[in-house]
Design a protein around this motif. Structure first.
Motif, short mmCIF file in Angstrom:
data_model
loop_
_atom_site.label_atom_id
_atom_site.label_comp_id
_atom_site.label_asym_id
_atom_site.label_seq_id
_atom_site.Cartn_x
_atom_site.Cartn_y
_atom_site.Cartn_z
N GLY A 205 0.81 -1.21 0.00
CA GLY A 205 0.00 0.00 0.00
C GLY A 205 0.85 1.27 0.00
N GLN A 206 0.24 2.35 -0.44
CA GLN A 206 0.95 3.62 -0.53
C GLN A 206 0.45 4.67 0.45
OE1 GLN A 206 3.61 3.92 -2.59
NE2 GLN A 206 3.25 1.75 -3.09
N LYS A 207 -0.68 4.39 1.10
CA LYS A 207 -1.22 5.40 2.01
C LYS A 207 -1.75 4.73 3.28
CE LYS A 207 -5.86 5.42 -0.05
NZ LYS A 207 -6.93 6.26 -0.62
N PRO A 208 -1.65 5.42 4.40
CA PRO A 208 -2.15 4.85 5.66
C PRO A 208 -3.67 4.82 5.71
CG PRO A 208 -1.38 7.09 6.01
CD PRO A 208 -1.03 6.73 4.60
N ILE A 209 -4.21 3.84 6.42
CA ILE A 209 -5.65 3.68 6.59
C ILE A 209 -5.97 3.85 8.07
CG2 ILE A 209 -7.61 2.10 6.36
CD1 ILE A 209 -5.99 0.70 4.12
N SER A 210 -6.82 4.79 8.39
CA SER A 210 -7.18 5.04 9.79
C SER A 210 -8.14 3.96 10.29
CB SER A 210 -7.84 6.41 9.95
OG SER A 210 -6.92 7.44 9.60
N ILE A 211 -7.93 3.51 11.51
CA ILE A 211 -8.81 2.51 12.11
C ILE A 211 -9.13 2.90 13.55
CG2 ILE A 211 -8.11 0.54 10.70
CD1 ILE A 211 -6.17 -0.24 12.92
N ASP A 212 -10.28 2.47 13.99
CA ASP A 212 -10.72 2.71 15.36
C ASP A 212 -11.05 1.35 15.98
OD1 ASP A 212 -11.89 3.44 17.75
OD2 ASP A 212 -13.77 4.12 16.83
N ILE A 213 -10.12 0.80 16.74
CA ILE A 213 -10.30 -0.55 17.28
C ILE A 213 -9.97 -0.59 18.76
CG2 ILE A 213 -9.83 -1.75 15.11
CD1 ILE A 213 -6.99 -2.25 16.14
N ARG A 214 -10.50 -1.62 19.42
CA ARG A 214 -10.14 -1.92 20.80
C ARG A 214 -9.42 -3.26 20.78
NH1 ARG A 214 -12.89 -2.69 25.95
NH2 ARG A 214 -11.26 -2.36 27.52
N VAL A 215 -8.20 -3.31 21.31
CA VAL A 215 -7.38 -4.52 21.26
C VAL A 215 -7.49 -5.29 22.56
CG1 VAL A 215 -5.05 -5.44 21.02
CG2 VAL A 215 -5.77 -3.52 19.61
N ILE A 216 -7.79 -6.58 22.43
CA ILE A 216 -7.73 -7.52 23.54
C ILE A 216 -6.79 -8.63 23.11
CG2 ILE A 216 -9.05 -9.03 25.07
CD1 ILE A 216 -11.58 -7.49 24.22
N CYS A 217 -5.76 -8.88 23.88
CA CYS A 217 -4.81 -9.93 23.50
C CYS A 217 -4.68 -10.94 24.62
CB CYS A 217 -3.46 -9.35 23.13
SG CYS A 217 -2.70 -8.35 24.41
N ALA A 218 -4.12 -12.09 24.29
CA ALA A 218 -4.01 -13.16 25.27
C ALA A 218 -2.80 -14.02 24.98
CB ALA A 218 -5.28 -14.02 25.25
N THR A 219 -2.28 -14.63 26.03
CA THR A 219 -1.17 -15.58 25.86
C THR A 219 -1.12 -16.54 27.04
OG1 THR A 219 1.21 -15.78 25.45
CG2 THR A 219 0.54 -14.16 27.07
N ASN A 220 -0.54 -17.70 26.80
CA ASN A 220 -0.30 -18.65 27.88
C ASN A 220 1.20 -18.76 28.16
OD1 ASN A 220 0.64 -20.03 25.66
ND2 ASN A 220 -0.72 -21.78 25.86
N LYS A 221 1.96 -17.85 27.55
CA LYS A 221 3.42 -17.89 27.71
C LYS A 221 3.89 -16.88 28.76
CE LYS A 221 4.55 -19.66 23.15
NZ LYS A 221 5.42 -19.53 21.95
N ASN A 222 5.12 -17.05 29.19
CA ASN A 222 5.75 -16.13 30.12
C ASN A 222 6.35 -14.98 29.30
OD1 ASN A 222 7.38 -14.73 31.93
ND2 ASN A 222 7.98 -16.57 33.05
N ILE A 223 5.55 -13.96 29.07
CA ILE A 223 5.97 -12.86 28.22
C ILE A 223 7.15 -12.11 28.83
CG2 ILE A 223 5.28 -10.61 27.29
CD1 ILE A 223 4.20 -12.83 25.65
N GLU A 224 7.14 -11.98 30.14
CA GLU A 224 8.26 -11.27 30.80
C GLU A 224 9.59 -11.97 30.50
OE1 GLU A 224 4.51 -10.18 32.70
OE2 GLU A 224 5.44 -12.12 32.26
N GLN A 225 9.59 -13.29 30.52
CA GLN A 225 10.82 -14.02 30.21
C GLN A 225 11.17 -13.88 28.73
OE1 GLN A 225 12.88 -15.59 32.47
NE2 GLN A 225 14.23 -15.62 30.68
#
Length: 474
Positions: free
Chosen positions: A293-313
């Motif tokens: 793409g050549q131009k940015p597309i504006s979005i309005d979203i709410r992000v919910i994420c999840a993991t079962n891993k040790n992200i800090e490590q």
């Protein structure tokens, strides 16, 4: 409603823009001869059926462009009720396609002699211009269809218990639910933590369903389930020709589909490192660029994420970006494993028995005390998901109204930490003898069947009958 009418507002704005560029009027007609858009003299006829159908029908049938150079002489205008007083001097039309089928026609109309001369002089260039304009319209149709397909999947039910359900009253689970309810009204990013099967996706759905975005479908994507070379195109989409094998019209990504809604990024810890940078930029700027793409597309979203891993490590190990971790970890919610909320197991078992009774037309009334104690004592490495699967198994194999210890799978009984506590060896042997006979005896076994079973077990028929009577299997 035709495909073009579904995006009528867009097409009208589109027609007005083209009209301003060409300094001629523009109209769009669908395959049912309804004027979808129009400028100038045709602006007031939007939504009505056109009169000069011969010419447009020819475009719809052949899928080829056409032109009327002089209304007074063109045979396409024969029979038109407006021919005698038609204000059109010329008309250059081009078909609009979707999936190879003509769904409408876009026309450049000349109402003035100057416009007619310009149209005839530049016909080739204007046809090429209309060709690319119809390609853009086709792309919009695909996007609209994709969104419609997703919206149709959405069945917003405001009764919370019908949309998502958490069973049990354990303190840790209630604390997690309370936080989820509290933050649902905001747009802040939520980071769900917990082992597989603890209910992270259900929690994400609860947060979305209690938010102001609940009227749109929550878009879910499992970052671990997509091949690494496809993750970027799945998330952010791509333009035509962006890479070998790209679809002709490009494709919209999950983030664009989630505009004005929520996106659930499951297993975020499996996102490739190079894409974490792009995700961070999208979250910070609320804009994205498709691949190629050549131009940015504006979005309005709410992000919910999840993991079962040790992200800090993972941050320490350099496999997860530290700045992305802090951007995602705004509202962390920890979902406890089932082994730490064992007081909820009886309620969960009861809930799923009721669920599968209805689904499978069964009539299980409950669980024997010994069997329930074994289920409570089991460690449940697969958490609630594993428990649900076990109850489904029981619903399929239990023939009576009560689940007995003998009905439980061997691995549940053997791995139950206290499954045989205070049992003598004789009691254990009896339990397994009952299990073996229950599995081998048929409900309506004949005398011959029982004789064959005795031979198979290398015991006398009298011994077999005695044991069957002991365990109420006769």
């Amino acid at each position: 409603m035709t495909a073009l009418l579904k995006i009528q507002t867009f097409i009208q704005a589109y027609a007005q823009a083209i009209s301003s560029i060409l300094e001629s009027d523009v109209t769009v007609v669908d395959n049912e001869l309804i004027r979808v858009a129009g400028t100038g003299n045709y602006a007031i006829e939007i939504g009505s059926t056109i009169a000069h159908a011969n010419f447009i029908n020819g475009i719809l049938e052949t899928g080829e462009s056409g032109i009327i150079t002089n209304v007074a002489e063109d045979p396409n205008c024969n029979g038109c009720e407006k021919r005698a007083y038609c204000k059109e001097l010329a008309n250059l039309a081009y078909p609009i396609f979707k999936n190879g089928v003509v769904v409408g026609v876009i026309s450049i109309i000349a109402f003035q002699e100057k416009q007619r001369k310009n149209l005839l002089k530049n016909r080739t260039q204007l046809e090429e211009f209309l060709k690319y304009m119809t390609m853009l319209l086709e792309s919009k149709l695909y996007t609209s269809e994709a969104k419609d397909r997703l919206e149709q999947q959405l069945q917003v039910v405001h009764d919370d218990n019908k949309v998502w359900s958490f069973v049990g009253k354990s303190q840790k689970m209630q604390e997690a639910i309370a936080i989820g309810r509290k933050v649902a009204k905001s747009d802040s990013t939520v980071f769900l933590r917990g082992e597989s099967g603890t209910g992270k996706e259900i929690m994400a759905k609860m947060i979305h369903d209690l938010s102001h975005r609940r009227d749109k479908l929550m878009i879910s994507i499992n970052c671990a389930a997509i091949p690494e070379n496809l993750v970027e195109s799945e998330l952010f989409g791509y333009e035509e020709g962006a890479f070998t094998g790209a679809k002709k019209k490009g494709a919209i990504g999950k983030f664009e589909l989630a505009d004005k809604s929520s996106i659930f990024l499951d297993e975020i810890g499996d996102m490739p490192l190079h894409l974490q940078t792009k995700l961070l930029r999208v979250l910070q700027e609320s804009k994205l660029e498709r691949i190629g793409g050549q131009k940015p597309i504006s979005i309005d979203i709410r992000v919910i994420c999840a993991t079962n891993k040790n992200i800090e490590q993972m941050v320490v190990d350099g496999t997860f970006r530290e700045d992305l971790y802090y951007r995602l970890n705004i509202i962390p919610i920890e979902l406890p494993p089932l082994r730490k909320r064992k007081e909820d197991i009886p309620a969960l078992v009861e809930y799923y028995i009721g669920y599968y009774n209805q689904k499978l037309s069964k009539h299980i009334q409950g669980v024997a005390a010994e069997a329930m104690q074994t289920l409570v004592n089991y460690n449940w490495p697969g958490n609630v998901r594993e428990l649900k699967n076990i109850v489904e198994y029981l619903a399929n194999i239990v023939e009576g109204e009560e689940v007995q210890l003998a009905d439980l799978p061997d691995h549940i009984v053997l791995r139950s930490a206290k499954g045989f506590e205070a049992w003598s060896l004789d009691k254990i042997m009896e339990e397994y003898e009952k299990r073996v006979l229950t599995n081998m005896i048929k409900e309506e076994s004949s005398v011959e069947d029982k004789e064959r079973l005795a031979d198979t077990l290398q015991i006398s028929r009298a011994t077999l009958y005695r044991k069957l009577k002991k365990y109420n299997l006769l």
